[in-house]
Design an enzyme around this catalytic site. Structure first.
Site, PDB file in Angstrom:
ATOM      1  N   ASP A  64       0.873  -1.183   0.000  1.00  0.00           N
ATOM      2  CA  ASP A  64       0.000   0.000   0.000  1.00  0.00           C
ATOM      3  C   ASP A  64       0.903   1.224   0.000  1.00  0.00           C
ATOM      4  O   ASP A  64       1.464   1.597   1.039  1.00  0.00           O
ATOM      5  CB  ASP A  64      -0.887   0.026   1.255  1.00  0.00           C
ATOM      6  CG  ASP A  64      -2.219  -0.659   1.050  1.00  0.00           C
ATOM      7  OD1 ASP A  64      -2.747  -0.599  -0.068  1.00  0.00           O
ATOM      8  OD2 ASP A  64      -2.725  -1.254   2.012  1.00  0.00           O
ATOM      9  N   ARG A  72       4.460   3.326   2.713  1.00  0.00           N
ATOM     10  CA  ARG A  72       5.170   2.436   3.641  1.00  0.00           C
ATOM     11  C   ARG A  72       6.658   2.748   3.737  1.00  0.00           C
ATOM     12  O   ARG A  72       7.259   2.543   4.782  1.00  0.00           O
ATOM     13  CB  ARG A  72       4.974   0.975   3.225  1.00  0.00           C
ATOM     14  CG  ARG A  72       3.526   0.527   3.109  1.00  0.00           C
ATOM     15  CD  ARG A  72       2.723   0.803   4.356  1.00  0.00           C
ATOM     16  NE  ARG A  72       1.369   0.266   4.250  1.00  0.00           N
ATOM     17  CZ  ARG A  72       0.345   0.673   4.958  1.00  0.00           C
ATOM     18  NH1 ARG A  72       0.506   1.646   5.842  1.00  0.00           N
ATOM     19  NH2 ARG A  72      -0.842   0.135   4.803  1.00  0.00           N
ATOM     20  N   ARG A 150      -6.822  11.026   1.180  1.00  0.00           N
ATOM     21  CA  ARG A 150      -6.409   9.993   0.219  1.00  0.00           C
ATOM     22  C   ARG A 150      -7.206  10.120  -1.079  1.00  0.00           C
ATOM     23  O   ARG A 150      -6.778   9.597  -2.113  1.00  0.00           O
ATOM     24  CB  ARG A 150      -6.620   8.600   0.810  1.00  0.00           C
ATOM     25  CG  ARG A 150      -5.779   8.308   2.036  1.00  0.00           C
ATOM     26  CD  ARG A 150      -6.261   7.064   2.758  1.00  0.00           C
ATOM     27  NE  ARG A 150      -6.079   5.863   1.952  1.00  0.00           N
ATOM     28  CZ  ARG A 150      -6.647   4.698   2.249  1.00  0.00           C
ATOM     29  NH1 ARG A 150      -7.436   4.578   3.323  1.00  0.00           N
ATOM     30  NH2 ARG A 150      -6.419   3.639   1.492  1.00  0.00           N
ATOM     31  N   LYS A 180      -9.614   1.495  -5.904  1.00  0.00           N
ATOM     32  CA  LYS A 180     -10.268   1.106  -4.651  1.00  0.00           C
ATOM     33  C   LYS A 180     -11.000   2.317  -4.051  1.00  0.00           C
ATOM     34  O   LYS A 180     -10.653   3.459  -4.374  1.00  0.00           O
ATOM     35  CB  LYS A 180      -9.240   0.534  -3.660  1.00  0.00           C
ATOM     36  CG  LYS A 180      -8.114   1.517  -3.273  1.00  0.00           C
ATOM     37  CD  LYS A 180      -7.063   0.840  -2.417  1.00  0.00           C
ATOM     38  CE  LYS A 180      -6.049   1.850  -1.915  1.00  0.00           C
ATOM     39  NZ  LYS A 180      -4.951   1.241  -1.140  1.00  0.00           N
ATOM     40  N   HIS A 181     -12.063   2.112  -3.288  1.00  0.00           N
ATOM     41  CA  HIS A 181     -12.637   0.855  -2.809  1.00  0.00           C
ATOM     42  C   HIS A 181     -14.043   0.757  -3.402  1.00  0.00           C
ATOM     43  O   HIS A 181     -14.926   1.517  -2.986  1.00  0.00           O
ATOM     44  CB  HIS A 181     -12.715   0.835  -1.292  1.00  0.00           C
ATOM     45  CG  HIS A 181     -11.386   1.111  -0.616  1.00  0.00           C
ATOM     46  ND1 HIS A 181     -10.889   2.386  -0.412  1.00  0.00           N
ATOM     47  CD2 HIS A 181     -10.441   0.261  -0.128  1.00  0.00           C
ATOM     48  CE1 HIS A 181      -9.718   2.321   0.207  1.00  0.00           C
ATOM     49  NE2 HIS A 181      -9.413   1.049   0.388  1.00  0.00           N
ATOM     50  N   HIS A 193     -11.903  -0.993   9.202  1.00  0.00           N
ATOM     51  CA  HIS A 193     -10.905  -1.747   9.954  1.00  0.00           C
ATOM     52  C   HIS A 193     -11.461  -2.170  11.311  1.00  0.00           C
ATOM     53  O   HIS A 193     -11.099  -3.226  11.832  1.00  0.00           O
ATOM     54  CB  HIS A 193      -9.639  -0.908  10.175  1.00  0.00           C
ATOM     55  CG  HIS A 193      -8.869  -0.647   8.926  1.00  0.00           C
ATOM     56  ND1 HIS A 193      -9.180   0.377   8.064  1.00  0.00           N
ATOM     57  CD2 HIS A 193      -7.789  -1.279   8.386  1.00  0.00           C
ATOM     58  CE1 HIS A 193      -8.323   0.374   7.052  1.00  0.00           C
ATOM     59  NE2 HIS A 193      -7.478  -0.612   7.216  1.00  0.00           N
ATOM     60  N   ASP A 263     -10.487  -6.901   0.193  1.00  0.00           N
ATOM     61  CA  ASP A 263      -9.712  -6.121   1.151  1.00  0.00           C
ATOM     62  C   ASP A 263      -9.283  -7.076   2.268  1.00  0.00           C
ATOM     63  O   ASP A 263      -9.645  -8.266   2.268  1.00  0.00           O
ATOM     64  CB  ASP A 263     -10.540  -4.937   1.672  1.00  0.00           C
ATOM     65  CG  ASP A 263      -9.675  -3.767   2.146  1.00  0.00           C
ATOM     66  OD1 ASP A 263      -8.482  -3.983   2.412  1.00  0.00           O
ATOM     67  OD2 ASP A 263     -10.201  -2.645   2.251  1.00  0.00           O
TER      68      ASP A 263
END
Length: 363
Positions: A64, A72, A150, A180-181, A193, A263
Site C-alpha cells: 500500500d 510504507r 487519500r 479502490k474501494h 478496519h 480487502d
C-alpha cells in the site's frame, strides 16, 4: 503455473524466516503484501524482495504505497509523495488576477498525477516491488476519516481524470494498478478496519456518483479492490462478499475484466457476514465465491502466525471438499499483474531525465 493461487499474505520482519519460506512455497500463496515493519533501507528491501522471488518467481510483491499518510517506505531516498487531495487542489487552482487561465490548474494537475505515478512505480520497482494498491477512487465527501485526503476530489469526473493520469505514470514505470474501494467508501464515516460501515443510498444514487469512475476507467484499470461496506439497498453483504456487486454490476454491467482483490480479511468489516463472526477460511471462501480472484490476509504473520496457517490449510481443505473451486481465469488475472519489463536500478533511475522531470512536476 499453479491452478489458482489466490492468497496474498504478509511476512513478519525485514528478512524471511523458515516459516515465511514455507508459507510462500504453499501452492495457494499468490503474493506478499509488505508493510513499514518490513523496511529498514533500500538495500535490505531489495534483499527481501529477491529472497521472496527466490522461493517462487511468480509471487506478486505488493504494498500500500499511495502517497500522503499511506506510504510504507519514506526514508533512504524514497520521495515523499503528496496525498492525492493535493492533486485535486491543484486541479482547482487556475491562478489569480490577470494571470488566471481557465483550465490551467486541471492541465497542471494531470501532468503532476502522471509524474506521481511514475515516481511511485519506478522507485518501488527499483527495490523489487511489483505492485501498489493505488489509486484511491473514493470521492471526498468530507465524511470519512479513513479516506480523507487519500481521495483526489469530490467530483467523480475529476477523480477519474486524475486517476487515469496517475495510472499512465504507473504504466510508464511498468507497474499495473488497483482502483479502490469499489463502489465507494468516501460517503460513510465508519472505518471498516474496526466497524462495519453502512451506506443506505440507493443503487441509482451510488452508480451516478461514487461508482462512476469505475466504468469510465474500465479500459485502464487492471485490478479493483471492493469496500468492506454494506449497501443494504443493493445487498445485505459487504461489497467484497456480494455477487450482485462483483459479478452483476462490476463484471457484467461495467464490463470490468481485470483482477478483483478482497480487502484485508482480518478487518472487522470482513469477518462479520450475515450478522455472524466467521473465521478466515470462511471469509476467504465467501469472497472467492462472490467473485474475488485474490484474497488478502494482513498483519497475521506476527508471533506464531497461526492465522496464516489456518487460512492456507483451511482453504486447501475447502478446495478438496469442493467448497471452493479454483479458477484458471483468476490465476491468469493474477499473473497479468506482474511486471513485463525489467526495473531500472536505483542508481541509474536517479539520473534518468524522465524521473528528474517527474520530480519537478510534483506538488
Amino acid at each position: 503455473m499453479t491452478e489458482h493461487a489466490p492468497i496474498i499474505l504478509d511476512v513478519a520482519g525485514t528478512s524471511l524466516s523458515v516459516d515465511d519460506r514455507r508459507r510462500l512455497a504453499h501452492p495457494l500463496t499468490g503474493g506478499v503484501i509488505l508493510f513499514a515493519r518490513n523496511w529498514d533501507n533500500r538495500a535490505q528491501l531489495l534483499d527481501l524482495t529477491s529472497a521472496i522471488k527466490a522461493v517462487r518467481d511468480d509471487l506478486l510483491i505488493c504494498v500500500d504505497h499511495e502517497g500522503g499518510r499511506v506510504q510504507r517506505f519514506r526514508t533512504d531516498g524514497f520521495t515523499h509523495l503528496p496525498p492525492m487531495r493535493a492533486l485535486g487542489d491543484m486541479w482547482m487552482d487556475d491562478g489569480e488576477g490577470a494571470g488566471a487561465l481557465a483550465g490551467n490548474g486541471a492541465m497542471r494537475a494531470t501532468n503532476a498525477a502522471t509524474a506521481a505515478g511514475y515516481v511511485l512505480g519506478a522507485e518501488l520497482r527499483a527495490c523489487g516491488v511489483d505492485f501498489s494498491f493505488t489509486p484511491v477512487l473514493d470521492l471526498d465527501h468530507g465524511e470519512s476519516g479513513v479516506i480523507g485526503d487519500r481521495a483526489f476530489h469530490r467530483d467523480a469526473r475529476v477523480v477519474a481524470m486524475l486517476a487515469k493520469s496517475l495510472m499512465h505514470g504507473l504504466l510508464q514505470a511498468g507497474m499495473t494498478n488497483c482502483g479502490k474501494h469499489f463502489p465507494g467508501h468516501g460517503f460513510v464515516k465508519a472505518d471498516s478496519h474496526t466497524e462495519i460501515p453502512v451506506d443506505k443510498r440507493s443503487l441509482k444514487a451510488i452508480l451516478a456518483d461514487d461508482a462512476a469512475p469505475y466504468p469510465w476507467l474500465s479500459s485502464t484499470l487492471t485490478s479493483v479492490m471492493p469496500a468492506h461496506v454494506i449497501y443494504p439497498k443493493v445487498d445485505s453483504r459487504p461489497a467484497g462478499f456480494s455477487k450482485r456487486w462483483l459479478q452483476d454490476i462490476l463484471r457484467r454491467q461495467m464490463r470490468f475484466d481485470g483482477a478483483i482483490f478482497s480487502d484485508d480479511l482480518s478487518m472487522e468489516g470482513a469477518r462479520r457476514l450475515d450478522g455472524q463472526l466467521v473465521g478466515y477460511t470462511d471469509a476467504a471462501v465467501a469472497a472467492l465465491d462472490a467473485g474475488c480472484d485474490l484474497v488478502l490476509l494482513c498483519n497475521q504473520s506476527l508471533g506464531t502466525g497461526e492465522p496464516v496457517d489456518e487460512l492456507l490449510d483451511g482453504l486447501l481443505a475447502a478446495r478438496d471438499k469442493g467448497a471452493w473451486q479454483p479458477s484458471v481465469d483468476s490465476e491468469a488475472r493474477r499473473l497479468a499483474l506482474l511486471p513485463e519489463t525489467l526495473p531500472q536500478p536505483w542508481d541509474e533511475l536517479m539520473y534518468q531525465p524522465a524521473y528528474l522531470q517527474a520530480l519537478d512536476l510534483l506538488p
